[in-house]
Structures are given as C-alpha cells and as structure tokens.
Scaffold this motif. Structure first.
Motif, short mmCIF file in Angstrom:
data_model
loop_
_atom_site.label_atom_id
_atom_site.label_comp_id
_atom_site.label_asym_id
_atom_site.label_seq_id
_atom_site.Cartn_x
_atom_site.Cartn_y
_atom_site.Cartn_z
N THR A 14 0.87 -1.18 0.00
CA THR A 14 0.00 0.00 0.00
C THR A 14 0.90 1.22 0.00
O THR A 14 2.02 1.20 0.53
CB THR A 14 -0.91 0.05 1.23
OG1 THR A 14 -0.11 0.02 2.41
CG2 THR A 14 -1.87 -1.11 1.23
N ARG A 16 1.31 5.51 0.52
CA ARG A 16 0.82 6.78 1.04
C ARG A 16 1.70 7.89 0.47
O ARG A 16 2.92 7.89 0.72
CB ARG A 16 0.86 6.80 2.56
CG ARG A 16 0.36 8.11 3.16
CD ARG A 16 0.52 8.09 4.66
NE ARG A 16 0.32 9.41 5.23
CZ ARG A 16 0.80 9.81 6.38
NH1 ARG A 16 1.54 8.97 7.11
NH2 ARG A 16 0.57 11.02 6.84
N LEU A 18 3.27 11.42 0.41
CA LEU A 18 3.55 12.41 1.45
C LEU A 18 3.72 13.82 0.90
O LEU A 18 3.33 14.79 1.53
CB LEU A 18 4.81 12.01 2.22
CG LEU A 18 4.78 10.61 2.87
CD1 LEU A 18 6.12 10.31 3.51
CD2 LEU A 18 3.65 10.53 3.88
N PHE A 90 7.01 9.29 -0.93
CA PHE A 90 5.93 8.34 -0.62
C PHE A 90 6.42 7.29 0.37
O PHE A 90 7.63 7.09 0.58
CB PHE A 90 5.43 7.66 -1.91
CG PHE A 90 6.47 6.81 -2.59
CD1 PHE A 90 6.52 5.43 -2.38
CD2 PHE A 90 7.40 7.37 -3.45
CE1 PHE A 90 7.48 4.64 -3.00
CE2 PHE A 90 8.36 6.60 -4.08
CZ PHE A 90 8.40 5.22 -3.85
N LYS A 91 5.46 6.61 0.98
CA LYS A 91 5.76 5.55 1.95
C LYS A 91 5.07 4.28 1.48
O LYS A 91 3.90 4.31 1.08
CB LYS A 91 5.25 5.95 3.34
CG LYS A 91 5.45 4.90 4.41
CD LYS A 91 4.89 5.36 5.75
CE LYS A 91 5.08 4.28 6.82
NZ LYS A 91 4.53 4.70 8.13
N LYS A 147 -6.85 14.47 -3.39
CA LYS A 147 -5.93 13.47 -2.83
C LYS A 147 -6.27 12.07 -3.33
O LYS A 147 -5.38 11.26 -3.59
CB LYS A 147 -5.97 13.52 -1.31
CG LYS A 147 -5.32 14.77 -0.73
CD LYS A 147 -5.36 14.76 0.79
CE LYS A 147 -4.71 16.03 1.36
NZ LYS A 147 -4.76 16.05 2.84
N LYS A 151 -3.79 9.65 -5.67
CA LYS A 151 -3.46 8.23 -5.48
C LYS A 151 -3.67 7.45 -6.77
O LYS A 151 -2.85 6.61 -7.14
CB LYS A 151 -4.32 7.64 -4.36
CG LYS A 151 -3.95 8.09 -2.96
CD LYS A 151 -4.82 7.40 -1.93
CE LYS A 151 -4.48 7.86 -0.52
NZ LYS A 151 -5.34 7.21 0.49
#
Length: 650
Positions: A14, A16, A18, A90-91, A147, A151
């Motif tokens: 997944t 996320r 940032l 990103f993470k 947002k 993604k």
C-alpha cells in the motif's frame, strides 16, 4: 534490477503519498547532504546534474528517473545552467494490519526491495512526464477529493513506469560501453566515424559493438549517427541562412546530393521543402511528449501539418510571405478581400517594380496579422509548448533568466528572477526582481508585460497556462551550446535581427583581437584546465561556462589531454582531490567558492608539483562572475581572462 520482482512487490504494497514538489536549482546552488524523509522518485524535467545518493553516483539528464529509499543521503550538483526536477515522496507498507507486530515487521521486510536505488532512462519519457506533471498539479489542489485522484494517478504512473521498463530493449540505463560510444558520437558526428574506429575506441570487435547497439539502443551505430546528423541538419535549416551544401558539409556529409537523398528518405521531403514548410524543430524534439529525432527509440515519420491547416505561401524569388491560418481561427472577409485586392493590384501594376510589389505584400501581411486586434501588430511564433501570437516588436518583456540576451539587443526587460540580477555582470537598472523559483505570478502580472519568455526549467513553476493568462508566453530551451544560435533566436523573437547580427559581428572582432594578443604569449602546445573548489567537492569544467567557453571556444586554447578525454569528450565533472594533478595542465583557471578557503588550503599541497603551480600560471577567477554565459557576461569574462593571461605572461 529484477523488474518482475518489483512489480510483484508493488502489487502487495500500500502506498501513502507524502509530498510532491518541483524544484529548479542553478549551477553553484548545490543541494548537499539532504537526508530523505521517505522513499523518493526523482524525475528530471530539464537540465543536467550530478546526483549522489549514498554510495551511488550518476549523471542525470532530461527525462532520467531515479528511485531511492527513506534515509538515503542525496547531493545534487547542477552541471550547466538550470536543473529542473520533480520529487515524489511516498511511503510503502504491507496492508495486513491484523497480524502481530512481529509478523507485521517481517511482512514489511519483504518489501525491502522497494527501497532500493535505481537509475533508469525510459524509452518513452513523454508518458511519464505527463503523469508526473498531472500528479504535481493535482497534489497542489490540496482538497480531499484531489488526494484521491492523486493516489489514482500515482498508480497509473507506477503502471506506465514498469510497463516501459519490462518491455524496453535496454532495461533501463545503457551500459558504460554504449554510454562511451554515444558520448564520442555526439562530440564527433561532424567528422568521418568508421565502425572500426568506434570499435577500437571501445576496445571490442565491430560485430560485438553492433550487437550491443541493437540490444541496448534498438538501432545500428550507423543509423544512430545518421539520426544525429539529420537532426542537426534540420535545426540548421530552420535556424540559419546556410545553404544546403554548407549544412551538409557541417553535419558530416561532403556530398550534398547524397545528403539530400538521405534527408528526403528520413523526413519525407527534401531539405529545401523542409525549410519552406517552416516546421518547428523545437516543438518536435524538445516537447517532452514527443521523442527526439535522434533518441534511442526509433522515430515515426514527422507530421508537418499536425494541429494546423496547410500554410499558404505567397513567394517571390528572394523570400516568401506566409499567411498562418491555424485550425483555431478563420480569415475574416476583410482579410480575404485584401488578398484579392493585392493580387488585382499586382496584376495591374506588373511593371511597377519588384520593390513596390514586395512592399504591398508586406503591408498585406501586416493587415492580416492585425485584423481583429486593432491595437498592435503580431506574428505567430512556434516554440516548445506550441505556437503563440506575439507582438512583432514587444515593448515590455518579462524573462526568467535570459536578461543578458535581451540587453545585448537593446531590450531591457521589465522584470526577471533574482538569479541573473544577482549573478554575473547584469546591472539591475529598472529591472524588477520578482524573486526565486517558483516565480510570483501576481508580481509578474503587476508588471503588465506584453511578452513573457520562459525557459523549460522555470516554466513548470506555475505552469504554461498560468503565465499565458498574464501575457503571450513562449518557452525556449534552458541552454544553447551556441551563443550565435541563441542570439539569432532572440533576434527573431524580438524583431531585432539586425541588432543580433551587429552584436555578433562586433563580438567576433573583439575575440579576434584577444586571440592575437594571447597568441603572442601562449604557444599552441601549452594546455589549460579549469578547477572549481567548493567546501566539499572539486569540479573540472568543460567548454560551456566558468571560463571554458572563453579559453577553449573563443580564444582557441588547448585543453589538457585528460580534460579533453574525460571532461570535454566524456562525462567526468566531479573529481577527488587526489586525482586533480592528473588534470592540471600548464595553466589553471581557479574558482574558489565562498566558504571553500579551508578546503583549498588543506589540499593545495597535493597539487603543488603540477606545472601550473610550479610556474605560477594559476589565474584566480570569481565563481559568481563566471556562472552565466549570456552575451553581456561573456564580454566581461573575455576581458578578464585575456588580461589575466597577458599580465602573467609578459
């Protein structure tokens, strides 16, 4: 790099996002020891730079992509002029949140390969550029719905990236052998290059070199060389007044007829027809969404009327008048009547002389260009981002960094960024400083410009559309290897063709005088080197700026042998203190950055036995004064270097 393994892991992870940023930094504005707070994709939108990430060093150019993991230390050192790039922070993590902390840690360790460093050169960079630009714009909206869209766009970007890598012939960056071959070809395409000569240079057989080129580039060496030569020829056809024979000779084809046949086979039209059609070569090979004619990807045939209707030409034996009719505008009835009237008058007054006829046609074009506007005369100018109606003689020009180019032609811009005003020799006068990147759009608008000239690097700080709402906006390349070509381009943009020719003629006289003076005290065998000392780095400069253009191009002085091989013909720029003696010639131009005094003092003893230090032929220059290579700066730099050499060798 195992791309299939990467794809599997991306399917499990997944993500996320940032932050997404766009930066422009110029030569001398290094980013040092930046510890990355997250995984990062770095995409180069324009310019060149040396990038160091932990123990990895790479030389990145436009459209290169670099990935690395959280905690890496990154240095970025622009190689020439402005360097423009995007950073996507990103993470990645394992989506399973139901397992125990220990099991979760083990699961996340499986994703460790997603933190690895890699540097790739995508074969279809326009696809990635469009995705990254879209990501940046969507991220800037800041609302919750955007947002979600960000993604979605990020996953589309990941899909396109690995689709390109999985299906590419080169699997990313070309090998060192091929990189060396490409460097040599780009430097020597004007000369005869035989396959045996190229293979000897690389230390391999001709057959092995052919196989390697086919595998990594997708073309044979001969096809690649031909592509570069024809690309350069197409640029000369559109930006110079050279004859077809002169262009053929300057691009490695002594036989003009053979050149013409090759050109027609490659582009579908003869060189003369190509020039007459007025195709914009920048819009084709500099636009990120279109591939270069000599890129490593085979190109398709050019479309000369894509997005526009056929250009109608009214021509005479000495020049032509063009009526540009695009698919966005239609000629008014008045315009058509003017055309008919012109033809009627020409027929009735055939004996009134060629000059009179040409004046009537020029008046006609002015009338058609001004139709519907009623205020100022305009022309259509094609550039990197399309085509724009601009004033024939703009009065209030704004530019990001090209101040010296404008002022050489007698045009003082109403405003610019801080960089050219605080670096080099530009006297600010009444030029408004609008700050650093990204440019303040409100401040630019308050200057009420009638033309905005942006480089690729600075254009993305706000976007082309935002600037074009303020005033007609054109986008030009960050850098030109030729001062002559660049000044001709600005002469065309500003309606200052005569001024550009006059400046270049005067400059050439100045260069000729300086060469004669230097020649009297410096022999052809004596060699030169340019060393830049920074607090933590050492750089050997080439023939672009920092005095390299002055000593190597204009004064014709000889580069030290290793400088010629590794720097001018290769991609060496940063060097260690220990190997610097191998690069120092009989004479040394030395530029110490502010704050580098201790570094120079500590390492000077390593270079004490070189010819330049032994013979006291070390010339200190001001780093900031020699960063820019605009016409105003070059004039001053020529004087400074000439005087330094003469004073030290009397």
């Amino acid at each position: 790099m195992n791309w299939n393994e990467q794809i599997k892991l991306w399917n499990r992870a997944t993500v996320r996002i940032l932050d997404i940023r766009h930066h422009v930094i110029c030569d001398g504005q290094d980013l040092c020891n930046y510890k990355l707070p997250a995984n990062v994709f770095l995409f180069v939108s324009s310019g060149n730079a040396f990038v160091r990430i932990d123990e990895h060093k790479c030389y990145v150019k436009q459209h290169h992509l670099v990935h690395t993991g959280k905690g890496s230390e990154m240095d970025i050192m622009p190689a020439r002029n402005a360097f423009s790039y995007y950073l996507i922070y990103f993470k990645v993590s394992n989506p399973d949140v139901t397992v125990s902390p220990f099991a979760k840690q083990s699961a996340n360790q499986l994703l460790e390969p997603l933190h690895l460093f890699y540097h790739v050169v995508p074969q279809e960079p326009g696809v990635l550029y469009n995705h990254i630009r879209g990501l940046y714009e969507e991220w800037g909206k800041c609302d919750e719905l955007s947002k979600i869209r960000t993604k979605s766009l990020f996953y589309e970007f990941i899909y396109e990236l690995f689709n390109l890598l999985q299906n590419s012939t080169d699997k990313g960056r070309p090998s060192k052998l091929i990189t060396n071959a490409l460097n040599y070809i780009h430097k020597n395409y004007k000369e005869v290059i035989t396959m045996e000569q190229l293979a000897d240079l690389l230390g391999c057989s001709v057959s092995y070199m052919h196989r390697l080129f086919k595998a990594e580039i997708g073309k044979s060496p001969n096809d690649y060389i031909m592509g570069i030569r024809l690309e350069q020829a197409s640029q000369l056809l559109l930006t110079s007044q050279l004859s077809v024979g002169e262009i053929a000779l300057s691009t490695g084809y002594p036989d003009m007829y053979y050149f013409s046949r090759l050109f027609k086979k490659h582009f579908g039209v003869s060189p003369l027809h190509f020039r007459e059609r007025r195709i914009d070569h920048q819009g084709l090979h500099l636009n990120p969404s279109k591939s270069s004619l000599f890129s490593i990807v085979p190109t398709s045939s050019l479309s000369y009327n894509e997005g526009t209707k056929e250009i109608e030409n009214l021509s005479q034996s000495e020049g032509e008048i063009q009526l540009f009719i695009t698919n966005r505008t239609k000629p008014t009835l008045t315009s058509l009547l003017l055309v008919c009237l012109s033809i009627f008058i020409s027929g009735c007054q055939a004996d009134s002389g060629k000059a009179s006829s040409e004046n009537e046609r020029n008046n006609l074009v002015t009338a058609v260009s001004s139709e519907g506007k009623g205020t100022s005369e305009t022309k259509t100018y094609k550039h990197i981002d399309g085509e724009t109606e601009i004033p024939l003689e703009p009065k209030r020009v704004f530019t990001d960094v090209k101040v010296g180019q404008l002022m050489a032609l007698g045009v003082e811009p109403v405003g610019s960024s801080s960089y050219p005003l605080q670096t080099g020799f530009i006297a600010e006068n009444d030029i408004e400083d609008v700050g650093i990147f990204p440019l303040n759009l409100e401040k630019v608008a308050s200057l009420e410009p009638d033309l905005i000239i942006l480089t690729e690097a600075w254009r993305d700080g706000g976007g082309y559309e935002a600037f074009s709402k303020i005033a007609p906006t054109i986008v030009i390349p960050n850098h030109s290897d030729s001062l002559t070509d660049e000044l001709h381009m600005f002469g065309d943009i500003l309606g200052k063709e005569e001024e550009s020719e006059r400046w270049l003629a005067e400059f050439q006289k100045k260069v000729d005088v300086a060469k004669e003076k230097v020649k009297a005290v410096i022999s052809e065998e004596e060699t030169f080197t340019i060393l830049n000392v920074r607090p933590e780095n050492f750089f050997i400069y080439d023939d672009v700026n920092m005095g390299g253009n002055i000593i190597y191009k204009y004064l014709g002085l000889t580069p030290q042998e290793k400088v010629q091989a590794d720097v001018l013909n290769g991609e060496v720029w940063e060097v260690s203190a220990e190997v610097i003696p191998e690069y120092i010639g009989d004479h040394l131009l030395l530029a110490n950055n502010k704050g580098a005094e201790e570094t120079f003092k500590e390492n000077k003893k390593l270079w004490a036995n070189t010819a330049a230090f032994q013979n006291d032929t070390v010339y200190e220059i001001d780093f900031d004064q020699f960063l820019l290579n605009d016409p105003i700066s070059v004039l001053h730099q020529l004087d400074i270097i000439t005087e330094l050499i003469l004073e030290n060798n009397r």
